[in-house]
Design a protein around this motif. Structure first.
Motif, short mmCIF file in Angstrom:
data_model
loop_
_atom_site.label_atom_id
_atom_site.label_comp_id
_atom_site.label_asym_id
_atom_site.label_seq_id
_atom_site.Cartn_x
_atom_site.Cartn_y
_atom_site.Cartn_z
N TYR A 47 63.77 102.37 49.98
CA TYR A 47 62.42 101.80 49.96
C TYR A 47 61.99 101.39 51.36
N PHE A 49 60.05 98.42 53.48
CA PHE A 49 59.56 97.04 53.45
C PHE A 49 59.10 96.69 54.86
N ARG A 54 64.85 100.90 54.04
CA ARG A 54 66.13 100.29 53.68
C ARG A 54 66.71 100.96 52.44
N TYR A 56 69.20 100.06 49.16
CA TYR A 56 69.84 99.03 48.35
C TYR A 56 70.89 99.72 47.47
N ILE A 80 59.46 94.69 45.15
CA ILE A 80 58.87 95.09 46.43
C ILE A 80 57.35 95.00 46.36
N ASP A 85 61.74 91.37 49.37
CA ASP A 85 62.71 92.34 49.88
C ASP A 85 64.03 92.14 49.11
N GLU A 88 67.18 91.11 51.22
CA GLU A 88 67.14 89.74 51.73
C GLU A 88 67.28 88.72 50.62
#
Length: 413
Positions: A47, A49, A54, A56, A80, A85, A88
């Motif tokens: 994705y 951000f 990034r 995941y 998102i 995020d 994070e």
């Protein structure tokens, strides 16, 4: 970036690449299967951000199923869109150890530990916590649960209610939860270990149904709504475990009429291939109109929004007991009955073990690696076809006398 509709057979059979590879899913944008040269497979979500791209890591395959990975990817997408995020957020979460009661421990146990278990096990543990354990012990301080508390609960189940097997299962769940608490330094000791398991409560059951009982049960199956009636029929036709059958997914069916049960779904913790007889194939095909747009072949009709399989059969079992007059009917007896008739038809013990995915019966500690890879597919198919034909003959015997029994693969309800 290669892209395709991911399926269980594709993922399960994908070979190790020379260098790490990601295959993106056509069903959920951004989700991909990552395969490393060592053969490790995992699901990731890609994705953007802000100005960063990034990835995941959702979880490893097959511990994390394809359907669960898609659900997680959709959840991440929603976060998102809300300006969160996910990476994070995960970093910022702090571990909390403020557990005051048994219910507090149960909440964390359900959230952090149960998702790591097989779906059927997790569901059963949640059910026992909700119905048997927390209503009685939930308000007790987590470090004050005593042997007396536990013995009183288990005696009430085993002695007053006459359910010794259930008593042992409740004990097992409570012990597992407290062992988790010890591992996480939430409690200092597991008090359940000082309470012995009730002996002679889980007597081995040897019930096999006669031909007359099979005919009576089949009639009772056909009085149930779909897909419940087809679950019972499939259990008798294929001899597989109830939970594994109820969680059959459309993606687990390949073009060779083989049902591929993932290792994450089997009690034996290994991928199991079940060749389907023509009768079983027809039964499944008849369900496509009803459940073909869902993930599950035996999708629950009581709550279609959640796209879940049929989870409980207890009420149907009671109805079948009354309608068939087989008062001691139990779901697991169908597996034993199928196995017993296959043995009478001359199916070799090892082949029968392979059909049932039963390690001890199959003699898997003795077979060589080459035979293990062979997996007895032809022999399993012959055995299940032989049993399906014999079952149809059993059902047809009463038809000759004027009674009407719907054919195995016919649609009803």
């Amino acid at each position: 970036m290669p892209k395709r509709k991911l399926t269980f057979p594709f993922i399960d059979n994908y070979k190790s690449p020379e260098k790490r590879k990601e295959i993106y899913d056509k069903v959920v944008d951004g989700m991909a299967l990552r395969v490393t040269p060592t053969g490790h497979k995992s699901f990731v979500y890609r994705y953007r951000f802000g100005d960063k791209v990034r990835r995941y890591t959702i979880g490893s395959f097959p511990e994390f199923s394809l359907a669960a990975a898609r659900d997680k990817a959709r959840e991440l997408h929603r976060k998102i869109k809300d300006g969160i995020d996910p990476i994070e957020e995960r970093k910022a979460k702090k571990y909390e150890t403020d557990h005051e009661t048994v219910s507090d421990l149960a909440d964390e146990y359900k959230e952090r530990h149960l998702p790591s278990l097989r779906e059927s096990t997790s569901d059963e543990y949640r059910r026992l916590l909700k119905k048997e354990i927390l209503p009685v012990l939930g308000d007790i301080p987590v470090d004050k649960l005593s042997r007396r508390h536990i013995i009183k609960l288990l005696d009430k189940i085993a002695v007053e209610r006459g359910k010794g097997v259930l008593s042992n299962r409740v004990r097992a769940v409570l012990s597992s939860m407290y062992s988790y608490g010890v591992d996480r330094a939430i409690v200092e000791a597991n008090p359940v270990l000082a309470v012995p398991k009730r002996k002679k409560s889980e007597n081995k059951r040897e019930r096999v149904y006669s031909k007359d009982e099979i005919r009576a049960l089949w009639k009772a199956f056909e009085q149930q709504a779909e897909p419940v009636q087809s679950i019972f029929k499939m259990l008798l036709l294929c001899g597989q475990r109830s939970g594994e059958t109820r969680r059959m997914r459309w993606e687990h069916l390949d073009n060779d009429n083989v049902w591929v049960i993932p290792a994450s779904e089997t009690k034996a913790k290994r991928t199991h291939h079940v060749p389907l007889s023509d009768s079983a194939v027809k039964l499944i095909e008849n369900l496509k109109i009803l459940t073909g747009t869902t993930d599950y072949v035996f999708a629950s009709q009581s709550n279609r929004v959640e796209n879940q399989p049929v989870k409980w059969l207890q009420k149907a079992v009671k109805r079948i007991q009354n309608a068939s007059k087989v008062k001691d009917f139990r779901v697991h007896d169908l597996r034993r009955t199928a196995a017993s008739y296959m043995a009478k038809l001359g199916v070799d013990r090892t082949v029968l073990g392979k059909v049932l995915n039963h390690k001890g019966l199959a003699g898997d500690d003795q077979v060589t690696a080459i035979y293990d890879r062979h997996n007895y597919m032809d022999e399993k198919r012959q055995a299940l076809n032989r049993w399906a034909r014999h079952l149809q003959k059993i059902l047809s015997e009463e038809e000759d006398q004027g009674a009407k029994i719907t054919q195995i693969g016919s649609a009803k309800n």
